[in-house]
Design a protein around this motif. Structure first.
Motif, PDB file in Angstrom:
ATOM      1  N   ASN A  40     -85.910  39.700  24.431  1.00 53.83           N
ATOM      2  CA  ASN A  40     -85.139  38.694  23.692  1.00 53.83           C
ATOM      3  C   ASN A  40     -85.396  38.753  22.183  1.00 53.83           C
ATOM      4  O   ASN A  40     -84.794  38.004  21.426  1.00 53.83           O
ATOM      5  CB  ASN A  40     -85.544  37.290  24.172  1.00 53.83           C
ATOM      6  CG  ASN A  40     -87.037  37.062  23.967  1.00 53.83           C
ATOM      7  OD1 ASN A  40     -87.848  37.899  24.357  1.00 53.83           O
ATOM      8  ND2 ASN A  40     -87.418  35.984  23.333  1.00 53.83           N
ATOM      9  N   ARG A  87     -78.922  29.074  26.488  1.00 51.98           N
ATOM     10  CA  ARG A  87     -79.441  30.443  26.302  1.00 51.98           C
ATOM     11  C   ARG A  87     -80.952  30.521  26.525  1.00 51.98           C
ATOM     12  O   ARG A  87     -81.474  31.531  26.975  1.00 51.98           O
ATOM     13  CB  ARG A  87     -79.059  30.999  24.929  1.00 51.98           C
ATOM     14  CG  ARG A  87     -79.762  30.363  23.769  1.00 51.98           C
ATOM     15  CD  ARG A  87     -79.673  31.175  22.477  1.00 51.98           C
ATOM     16  NE  ARG A  87     -80.631  30.659  21.538  1.00 51.98           N
ATOM     17  CZ  ARG A  87     -80.323  29.818  20.543  1.00 51.98           C
ATOM     18  NH1 ARG A  87     -79.094  29.427  20.356  1.00 51.98           N
ATOM     19  NH2 ARG A  87     -81.277  29.383  19.737  1.00 51.98           N
ATOM     20  N   CYS A  88     -81.683  29.436  26.205  1.00 51.80           N
ATOM     21  CA  CYS A  88     -83.139  29.466  26.396  1.00 51.80           C
ATOM     22  C   CYS A  88     -83.480  29.515  27.883  1.00 51.80           C
ATOM     23  O   CYS A  88     -84.437  30.176  28.286  1.00 51.80           O
ATOM     24  CB  CYS A  88     -83.811  28.272  25.727  1.00 51.80           C
ATOM     25  SG  CYS A  88     -83.579  28.263  23.937  1.00 51.80           S
ATOM     26  N   CYS A  91     -83.097  32.991  28.912  1.00 54.81           N
ATOM     27  CA  CYS A  91     -84.197  33.764  28.318  1.00 54.81           C
ATOM     28  C   CYS A  91     -85.507  33.536  29.082  1.00 54.81           C
ATOM     29  O   CYS A  91     -86.241  34.478  29.411  1.00 54.81           O
ATOM     30  CB  CYS A  91     -84.310  33.332  26.859  1.00 54.81           C
ATOM     31  SG  CYS A  91     -85.574  34.145  25.921  1.00 54.81           S
ATOM     32  N   PHE A  92     -85.804  32.280  29.398  1.00 55.69           N
ATOM     33  CA  PHE A  92     -87.016  31.966  30.176  1.00 55.69           C
ATOM     34  C   PHE A  92     -86.936  32.636  31.550  1.00 55.69           C
ATOM     35  O   PHE A  92     -87.894  33.220  32.038  1.00 55.69           O
ATOM     36  CB  PHE A  92     -87.160  30.453  30.401  1.00 55.69           C
ATOM     37  CG  PHE A  92     -87.464  29.641  29.159  1.00 55.69           C
ATOM     38  CD1 PHE A  92     -88.041  30.217  28.035  1.00 55.69           C
ATOM     39  CD2 PHE A  92     -87.176  28.275  29.118  1.00 55.69           C
ATOM     40  CE1 PHE A  92     -88.328  29.456  26.895  1.00 55.69           C
ATOM     41  CE2 PHE A  92     -87.465  27.512  27.997  1.00 55.69           C
ATOM     42  CZ  PHE A  92     -88.034  28.099  26.887  1.00 55.69           C
ATOM     43  N   GLN A 121     -90.816  25.189  21.943  1.00 47.61           N
ATOM     44  CA  GLN A 121     -90.106  25.565  23.160  1.00 47.61           C
ATOM     45  C   GLN A 121     -89.741  24.322  23.973  1.00 47.61           C
ATOM     46  O   GLN A 121     -90.385  23.282  23.851  1.00 47.61           O
ATOM     47  CB  GLN A 121     -90.990  26.485  24.036  1.00 47.61           C
ATOM     48  CG  GLN A 121     -91.411  27.768  23.373  1.00 47.61           C
ATOM     49  CD  GLN A 121     -90.265  28.759  23.176  1.00 47.61           C
ATOM     50  OE1 GLN A 121     -89.207  28.628  23.782  1.00 47.61           O
ATOM     51  NE2 GLN A 121     -90.470  29.741  22.324  1.00 47.61           N
ATOM     52  N   CYS A 168     -88.034  32.067  16.602  1.00 46.76           N
ATOM     53  CA  CYS A 168     -88.430  32.205  18.003  1.00 46.76           C
ATOM     54  C   CYS A 168     -88.306  33.637  18.508  1.00 46.76           C
ATOM     55  O   CYS A 168     -89.248  34.176  19.079  1.00 46.76           O
ATOM     56  CB  CYS A 168     -87.604  31.254  18.858  1.00 46.76           C
ATOM     57  SG  CYS A 168     -88.119  31.242  20.577  1.00 46.76           S
ATOM     58  N   CYS A 170     -84.653  35.486  19.349  1.00 48.65           N
ATOM     59  CA  CYS A 170     -83.290  36.048  19.426  1.00 48.65           C
ATOM     60  C   CYS A 170     -82.558  35.890  18.097  1.00 48.65           C
ATOM     61  O   CYS A 170     -82.961  35.124  17.224  1.00 48.65           O
ATOM     62  CB  CYS A 170     -82.511  35.376  20.548  1.00 48.65           C
ATOM     63  SG  CYS A 170     -82.230  33.618  20.279  1.00 48.65           S
ATOM     64  N   SER A 173     -81.685  32.377  17.124  1.00 47.45           N
ATOM     65  CA  SER A 173     -82.763  31.565  16.536  1.00 47.45           C
ATOM     66  C   SER A 173     -83.052  32.005  15.101  1.00 47.45           C
ATOM     67  O   SER A 173     -83.442  31.186  14.260  1.00 47.45           O
ATOM     68  CB  SER A 173     -84.038  31.640  17.383  1.00 47.45           C
ATOM     69  OG  SER A 173     -84.557  32.946  17.477  1.00 47.45           O
TER      70      SER A 173
HETATM   71  S1  SF4 Z   1     -84.447  30.488  20.901  1.00 52.19           S
HETATM   72 FE1  SF4 Z   1     -86.231  31.584  21.772  1.00 52.19          FE
HETATM   73  S2  SF4 Z   1     -86.397  30.886  23.904  1.00 52.19           S
HETATM   74 FE2  SF4 Z   1     -84.324  30.368  23.181  1.00 52.19          FE
HETATM   75  S3  SF4 Z   1     -83.063  32.141  23.722  1.00 52.19           S
HETATM   76 FE3  SF4 Z   1     -83.762  32.526  21.634  1.00 52.19          FE
HETATM   77  S4  SF4 Z   1     -85.643  33.733  21.886  1.00 52.19           S
HETATM   78 FE4  SF4 Z   1     -85.201  32.818  23.886  1.00 52.19          FE
END
Ligand code: SF4
Length: 184
Positions: A40, A87-88, A91-92, A121, A168, A170, A173
Motif C-alpha cells: 500500500n 479504502r483503509c 488495505c487492512f 489509524q 500513512c 497510499c 493519504s
Molecule cells: S490511509 Fe493508510 S491505512 Fe488507509 S488505505 Fe492509505 S495506506 Fe492504507
C-alpha cells in the motif's frame, strides 16, 4: 497443536516497530518474528525507503527472525482502494490476511501489527479485520491498543535516525497530507 506461544509481527515501518518491540519481547512469547509486507506504500521509492530502514535496524530490534515480502501489485491495490467503500478497510484486510496466512503456515500461535501503535489509524476497524483474519487462518490476533508507546517510538526513531514518513502510505493519504487544504 502448538503449546508454545509465538508471535508474528506485521511491520509497517522501523519507527512503529521500535516503539513496541521492547514491550512485545517482555511478554510470554517464546518466538517473535517480524514480517514486512506493505504493498500500500506509494510511490515505489517510498516503499523501498521504508523497507530499507527496517532492514538497516533489524539487528537492533533483536527478533528471532525477519521476513520481507517484495509483493507490489500496484494496479490491483489501487483498483481495490478505488472500488472499496472504505479504502483503509481494504488495505487492512490485504495486509492482515497476508500476515495471518504466513503466521499459520509457519506455526505461530499469534500475530499482530505495528499499526496498533498509531493514533492515526482506525483502530476499531483494524481490530475487527485482524480478528476476522485470525479466525480464518486459526491464529490469534494480539489486538492490544499500543498507542501509549507512540511517543516512545518518536524518541527512539529520532535517536537512531530511523526514517519516519510524513503520511500513512497510499497515494491518497499523501494527497490528504500535502494536497490543497482550501476546499475544506
Ligand atoms: S490511509 Fe493508510 S491505512 Fe488507509 S488505505 Fe492509505 S495506506 Fe492504507
Amino acid at each position: 497443536m502448538n503449546d508454545h506461544r509465538s508471535l508474528l509481527i506485521h511491520v509497517c515501518c522501523a519507527p512503529c516497530l521500535s516503539g513496541i518491540v521492547g514491550y512485545l519481547k517482555s511478554l510470554d512469547f517464546e518466538r517473535i518474528n517480524g514480517y514486512f509486507y506493505n504493498p500500500n506504500i506509494h510511490p515505489y521509492k517510498e516503499f523501498k525507503k521504508r523497507r530499507h530502514h527496517v532492514r538497516m535496524n533489524e539487528k537492533k530490534f533483536g527478533l528471532d527472525g525477519f521476513e520481507y515480502s517484495d509483493d507490489y501489485p500496484l494496479k490491483e491495490i489501487l483498483a481495490g482502494m478505488l472500488e472499496a467503500d472504505d479504502r483503509c478497510e481494504f488495505c487492512f484486510r490485504n495486509r492482515m490476511e497476508s500476515t495471518a496466512k504466513i503466521a499459520c503456515e509457519n506455526d505461530f500461535t499469534h500475530y499482530t501489527t505495528t499499526l496498533l501503535i498509531s493514533p492515526y489509524q482506525k483502530q476499531q476497524l483494524l481490530i475487527k479485520v485482524g480478528n476476522e483474519m485470525g479466525d480464518k487462518y486459526g491464529v490469534e490476533f494480539f489486538s492490544e491498543d499500543m498507542r501509549r508507546f507512540y511517543d516512545l517510538s518518536r524518541e527512539i526513531s529520532k535517536k537512531h535516525d530511523m526514517y519516519r514518513q510524513g503520511y500513512c502510505g497510499c497515494i491518497f493519504s499523501e494527497y490528504e497530507r500535502y494536497g490543497p487544504k482550501d476546499s475544506a
